[in-house]
Scaffold this active site. Structure first.
Site, PDB file in Angstrom:
ATOM      1  N   TRP A  13       0.833  -1.218   0.000  1.00  0.00           N
ATOM      2  CA  TRP A  13       0.000   0.000   0.000  1.00  0.00           C
ATOM      3  C   TRP A  13       0.852   1.247   0.000  1.00  0.00           C
ATOM      4  O   TRP A  13       0.487   2.245  -0.633  1.00  0.00           O
ATOM      5  CB  TRP A  13      -0.990  -0.027   1.163  1.00  0.00           C
ATOM      6  CG  TRP A  13      -1.956  -1.164   1.036  1.00  0.00           C
ATOM      7  CD1 TRP A  13      -2.056  -2.262   1.847  1.00  0.00           C
ATOM      8  CD2 TRP A  13      -2.952  -1.355   0.007  1.00  0.00           C
ATOM      9  NE1 TRP A  13      -3.044  -3.104   1.398  1.00  0.00           N
ATOM     10  CE2 TRP A  13      -3.607  -2.573   0.279  1.00  0.00           C
ATOM     11  CE3 TRP A  13      -3.346  -0.615  -1.111  1.00  0.00           C
ATOM     12  CZ2 TRP A  13      -4.637  -3.076  -0.533  1.00  0.00           C
ATOM     13  CZ3 TRP A  13      -4.369  -1.098  -1.910  1.00  0.00           C
ATOM     14  CH2 TRP A  13      -5.013  -2.312  -1.618  1.00  0.00           C
ATOM     15  N   ASP A  41      -1.614   6.484   6.664  1.00  0.00           N
ATOM     16  CA  ASP A  41      -2.629   5.539   6.209  1.00  0.00           C
ATOM     17  C   ASP A  41      -2.827   4.529   7.339  1.00  0.00           C
ATOM     18  O   ASP A  41      -1.973   3.680   7.580  1.00  0.00           O
ATOM     19  CB  ASP A  41      -2.141   4.851   4.923  1.00  0.00           C
ATOM     20  CG  ASP A  41      -3.124   3.799   4.420  1.00  0.00           C
ATOM     21  OD1 ASP A  41      -4.134   3.543   5.098  1.00  0.00           O
ATOM     22  OD2 ASP A  41      -2.857   3.241   3.332  1.00  0.00           O
ATOM     23  N   LYS A  98     -11.629  -2.373   6.743  1.00  0.00           N
ATOM     24  CA  LYS A  98     -10.729  -3.236   7.498  1.00  0.00           C
ATOM     25  C   LYS A  98     -11.149  -3.289   8.965  1.00  0.00           C
ATOM     26  O   LYS A  98     -11.399  -4.351   9.497  1.00  0.00           O
ATOM     27  CB  LYS A  98      -9.276  -2.751   7.380  1.00  0.00           C
ATOM     28  CG  LYS A  98      -8.792  -2.524   5.952  1.00  0.00           C
ATOM     29  CD  LYS A  98      -8.417  -3.818   5.251  1.00  0.00           C
ATOM     30  CE  LYS A  98      -8.274  -3.669   3.748  1.00  0.00           C
ATOM     31  NZ  LYS A  98      -7.414  -2.603   3.270  1.00  0.00           N
TER      32      LYS A  98
END
Ligand SMILES: *Cc1c(COP(=O)(O)O)cnc(C)c1O
Length: 355
Positions: free
Chosen positions: A101, A168, A192
């Site tokens: 990511w 993030d 998530k």
């Protein structure tokens, strides 16, 4: 029968949240309307949005110097939105590359500013968090992925710098205490650790939310701040479910309580991985994630048999990401210790058979 869901995302949510979310689809609070057919300008939804925004602040201990937004486009849109809003021709930002990511965040952000790659753990397939690198003071911000969902690593200390962070936190939001004063922007895709897919929590420090250049209205944080996150039709239903999850988190005792619970669950599983001769952890011990536990079998030929043993025990979502292999147990806030114990029992029984 309900499965033990170790999926990385979309992922497990608390059982009472599923129940309340289901009821709201049929009849929201007994008013004779489904939440799905209500105006986003209705008093009911405005109250949901306000509670969601306030709960995020309460849970993280954020003051009025922050605004809370629920946007669309996933965490993936924040990869470029942060750079679009915070950078200009003269500014640069530092990025730490700790996994799939982060790499994507770097790829998108570099289209909108000059980036400085501060450190990377790509040399060892992202199995550790880099440390001890220099961060120049003149960076506009430093971007980190606080928890690496795929590799299973997590920052347990922030890099030493006065430069503010853009983080993030898609896979570890509300899982542990943070120091808000260190951040300019925190973003997290809901699916998530927070809610269903379809919205992204974006926490923005007010004084930086002024785009440094002319960008599309929808991509400008100040637009969404001015309109209280309802400039256009917000993702009403995902925001409602996020609000329910945050209400549940508060009932559990907030982030302090859930972080103790998370440490407890992670210890149970990592202890088994470390003590069981058949299995091995993937990530450097001091950098292990409390949310995504990655591990492999010493003997890869047993992989299929272990997945079958998991399936027989009603365990879902344990197969590792293709870039890491092996197994990944995502043990987010809503995961119970009992479900982690079921996995540990399967590992022990498996060892009796194959050890
Ligand atoms: C899943 C994930 C993303 C991507 O989220 P989308 O909402 O699908 O864009 C970004 N960062 C991290 C750390 C993730 O786990």
């Amino acid at each position: 029968m309900k499965k033990h869901n170790f999926s990385a995302g979309p992922a497990i949510l608390p059982a009472p949240v599923f129940q309340q979310a289901a009821e709201a689809v049929l009849d929201y609070n007994g008013i004779g309307l489904s939440l799905l057919e209500m105006s986003h300008r209705s008093g009911e939804f405005v109250a949901i949005m306000e509670e969601a925004q306030q709960s995020a602040k309460d849970l993280l201990g954020l003051g009025d110097d922050f605004d809370v937004l629920f946007l669309s486009g996933g965490a993936s849109s924040q990869f470029f939105m942060t750079a679009m809003n915070l950078l200009d021709e003269n500014a640069s930002a530092g990025y730490v590359d700790t996994g799939t990511w982060s790499k994507k965040a770097i790829k998108e952000a570099q289209k909108f500013g000059s980036l400085n790659l501060l450190a990377s753990s790509a040399d060892k397939n992202y199995s550790y968090i880099p440390k001890g690198y220099e961060i120049p003071d003149n960076m506009r911000y430093v971007h980190i992925t606080s928890n690496n969902t795929v590799a299973g690593s997590q920052f347990h200390n922030l890099p030493d710098t006065k430069v503010p962070f853009v983080a993030d936190m898609s896979s570890d939001i509300f899982s542990r205490k943070i120091d808000p004063s260190r951040y300019d922007i925190i973003y997290a895709g809901a699916q998530k650790n927070l809610g269903p897919a379809g919205t992204t929590l974006v926490i923005v420090r007010k004084d930086i939310a002024k785009a440094q250049r002319d960008i599309p209205t929808m991509l400008d944080y100040s637009t969404h701040i001015a309109k209280k996150s309802a400039f256009n039709t917000p993702p009403v239903y995902p925001i409602y479910v996020c609000m329910l999850t945050m209400r549940w988190l508060k009932e559990q005792g907030g982030v302090d309580a859930i972080s103790r619970h998370n440490e407890d669950k992670a210890r149970l599983l990592y202890d088994e991985i470390d003590n069981n001769p058949l299995f091995r952890g993937v990530v450097a011990k001091e950098d292990r994630s409390l949310m995504n536990v990655t591990f492999v079998l010493e003997n890869e030929e047993l992989q299929g048999a272990f997945l079958e043993a998991c399936a027989a025990a009603n365990i879902n979502g344990i197969k590792g990401h293709r870039s890491v292999g092996g197994f990944r147990a995502s043990i987010y806030n809503a995961m119970t210790k009992d479900s982690v114990q079921v996995l540990v029992d399967v590992m022990q029984d498996f060892t009796k058979l194959h050890g």
